[in-house]
Design a protein around this motif. Structure first.
Motif, PDB file in Angstrom:
ATOM      1  N   LYS A 190       0.834  -1.202   0.000  1.00  0.00           N
ATOM      2  CA  LYS A 190       0.000   0.000   0.000  1.00  0.00           C
ATOM      3  C   LYS A 190       0.867   1.250   0.000  1.00  0.00           C
ATOM      4  O   LYS A 190       2.016   1.218   0.428  1.00  0.00           O
ATOM      5  CB  LYS A 190      -0.894   0.042   1.241  1.00  0.00           C
ATOM      6  N   ASN A 229      -0.910   7.516   0.539  1.00  0.00           N
ATOM      7  CA  ASN A 229      -1.927   8.399  -0.022  1.00  0.00           C
ATOM      8  C   ASN A 229      -2.556   7.753  -1.244  1.00  0.00           C
ATOM      9  O   ASN A 229      -1.985   6.860  -1.858  1.00  0.00           O
ATOM     10  CB  ASN A 229      -1.308   9.748  -0.387  1.00  0.00           C
ATOM     11  N   ASN A 230      -3.743   8.238  -1.624  1.00  0.00           N
ATOM     12  CA  ASN A 230      -4.487   7.657  -2.740  1.00  0.00           C
ATOM     13  C   ASN A 230      -3.850   7.927  -4.095  1.00  0.00           C
ATOM     14  O   ASN A 230      -3.169   8.930  -4.290  1.00  0.00           O
ATOM     15  CB  ASN A 230      -5.922   8.181  -2.750  1.00  0.00           C
ATOM     16  N   THR A 289      -2.663   2.842  -6.533  1.00  0.00           N
ATOM     17  CA  THR A 289      -3.322   2.289  -5.353  1.00  0.00           C
ATOM     18  C   THR A 289      -3.344   3.380  -4.300  1.00  0.00           C
ATOM     19  O   THR A 289      -3.050   4.523  -4.598  1.00  0.00           O
ATOM     20  CB  THR A 289      -2.605   1.004  -4.871  1.00  0.00           C
ATOM     21  N   GLY A 290      -3.711   3.051  -3.079  1.00  0.00           N
ATOM     22  CA  GLY A 290      -3.794   4.121  -2.114  1.00  0.00           C
ATOM     23  C   GLY A 290      -3.975   3.680  -0.693  1.00  0.00           C
ATOM     24  O   GLY A 290      -3.610   2.573  -0.322  1.00  0.00           O
ATOM     25  N   SER A 291      -4.571   4.564   0.096  1.00  0.00           N
ATOM     26  CA  SER A 291      -4.580   4.433   1.545  1.00  0.00           C
ATOM     27  C   SER A 291      -5.840   3.789   2.105  1.00  0.00           C
ATOM     28  O   SER A 291      -5.881   3.488   3.292  1.00  0.00           O
ATOM     29  CB  SER A 291      -4.396   5.811   2.173  1.00  0.00           C
ATOM     30  N   ASN A 292      -6.896   3.614   1.318  1.00  0.00           N
ATOM     31  CA  ASN A 292      -8.108   2.990   1.836  1.00  0.00           C
ATOM     32  C   ASN A 292      -7.813   1.558   2.255  1.00  0.00           C
ATOM     33  O   ASN A 292      -6.935   0.898   1.692  1.00  0.00           O
ATOM     34  CB  ASN A 292      -9.223   3.000   0.792  1.00  0.00           C
ATOM     35  N   GLU A 302      -7.535  -1.126  -0.533  1.00  0.00           N
ATOM     36  CA  GLU A 302      -6.591  -0.922  -1.623  1.00  0.00           C
ATOM     37  C   GLU A 302      -5.246  -1.560  -1.301  1.00  0.00           C
ATOM     38  O   GLU A 302      -4.602  -1.191  -0.320  1.00  0.00           O
ATOM     39  CB  GLU A 302      -6.363   0.566  -1.877  1.00  0.00           C
ATOM     40  N   HIS A 315      -8.380  -0.588  -6.822  1.00  0.00           N
ATOM     41  CA  HIS A 315      -8.238   0.864  -6.859  1.00  0.00           C
ATOM     42  C   HIS A 315      -9.240   1.490  -5.891  1.00  0.00           C
ATOM     43  O   HIS A 315     -10.196   0.830  -5.466  1.00  0.00           O
ATOM     44  CB  HIS A 315      -8.505   1.316  -8.305  1.00  0.00           C
ATOM     45  N   ASP A 316      -9.078   2.768  -5.559  1.00  0.00           N
ATOM     46  CA  ASP A 316     -10.001   3.415  -4.631  1.00  0.00           C
ATOM     47  C   ASP A 316     -11.428   3.490  -5.160  1.00  0.00           C
ATOM     48  O   ASP A 316     -12.369   3.672  -4.401  1.00  0.00           O
ATOM     49  CB  ASP A 316      -9.499   4.800  -4.214  1.00  0.00           C
ATOM     50  N   SER A 317     -11.618   3.319  -6.454  1.00  0.00           N
ATOM     51  CA  SER A 317     -12.963   3.288  -7.040  1.00  0.00           C
ATOM     52  C   SER A 317     -13.572   1.893  -6.954  1.00  0.00           C
ATOM     53  O   SER A 317     -14.627   1.641  -7.519  1.00  0.00           O
ATOM     54  CB  SER A 317     -12.908   3.737  -8.500  1.00  0.00           C
ATOM     55  N   GLU A 318     -12.921   0.986  -6.232  1.00  0.00           N
ATOM     56  CA  GLU A 318     -13.348  -0.397  -6.020  1.00  0.00           C
ATOM     57  C   GLU A 318     -13.367  -1.216  -7.313  1.00  0.00           C
ATOM     58  O   GLU A 318     -14.119  -2.169  -7.449  1.00  0.00           O
ATOM     59  CB  GLU A 318     -14.677  -0.460  -5.288  1.00  0.00           C
TER      60      GLU A 318
END
Length: 173
Positions: free
Chosen positions: A38, A41-42, A95-98, A101, A129-132
């Protein structure tokens, strides 16, 4: 029949600018596994470089070539890659922080230690991705410098911190 010899594992639970897996010494294939990679940040793009046997520093020369095909749940697929980069990309969307992800996957390296040959790799990744949107990526690349490498350094292209579990294995027959 092939078997794996564990060389090193780094379980990076706090954010770090780089994570290095070194210890390759024999001219055999190597496997790197990544779990839960990970960024802090996003929409960030994890990357890797090869480390030089001479001093264990990352080789940042503009000699990295790669190509990928990424299968997606929101559409069919897309291609990524390029020539003469200073590193290889892991995932071409970011990728990102959620919590959900993360990148998971395998990298196989060939001629890693051989100073007379280019080092090649293959890539097999799954990530969200953060957009699932789910992604499955395959590909490969080459570092067009004939030199001996002792490992791999992971980082994020814009300087963001990374976390994850990384393992290096020697493949022997």
């Amino acid at each position: 029949m092939s078997r794996l010899i564990h060389i090193k594992t780094v379980n990076q639970t706090t954010g770090a600018a780089t994570v290095a897996l070194t210890g390759a010494t024999a001219n055999t294939p190597y496997l790197v596994t990544m779990t839960n990679l990970k960024t802090a940040n996003n929409v960030k793009n994890p990357r890797f470089r090869l480390t030089k046997t001479s001093d264990s520093s990352a080789d940042a020369t503009a000699e990295y070539d790669s190509v990928t095909k990424t299968f997606r749940t929101d559409t069919t697929f897309n291609y990524g890659g390029g020539a003469d980069g200073t590193s290889h990309s892991l995932g071409n969307i970011g990728t990102g922080s959620n919590q959900q992800e993360a990148i998971n996957g395998f990298l196989y390296f060939y001629n890693l230690v051989d100073a007379a040959e280019y080092t090649y790799h293959t890539t097999e990744l799954c990530y969200i991705h953060d957009s699932e949107v789910w992604f499955g990526q395959i590909g490969g690349g080459v570092h067009t410098v004939a030199q001996s490498h002792n490992g791999i350094q992971f980082f994020e292209g814009s300087g963001d911190n990374i976390t994850g579990k990384f393992s290096l294995y020697q493949v022997v027959t």
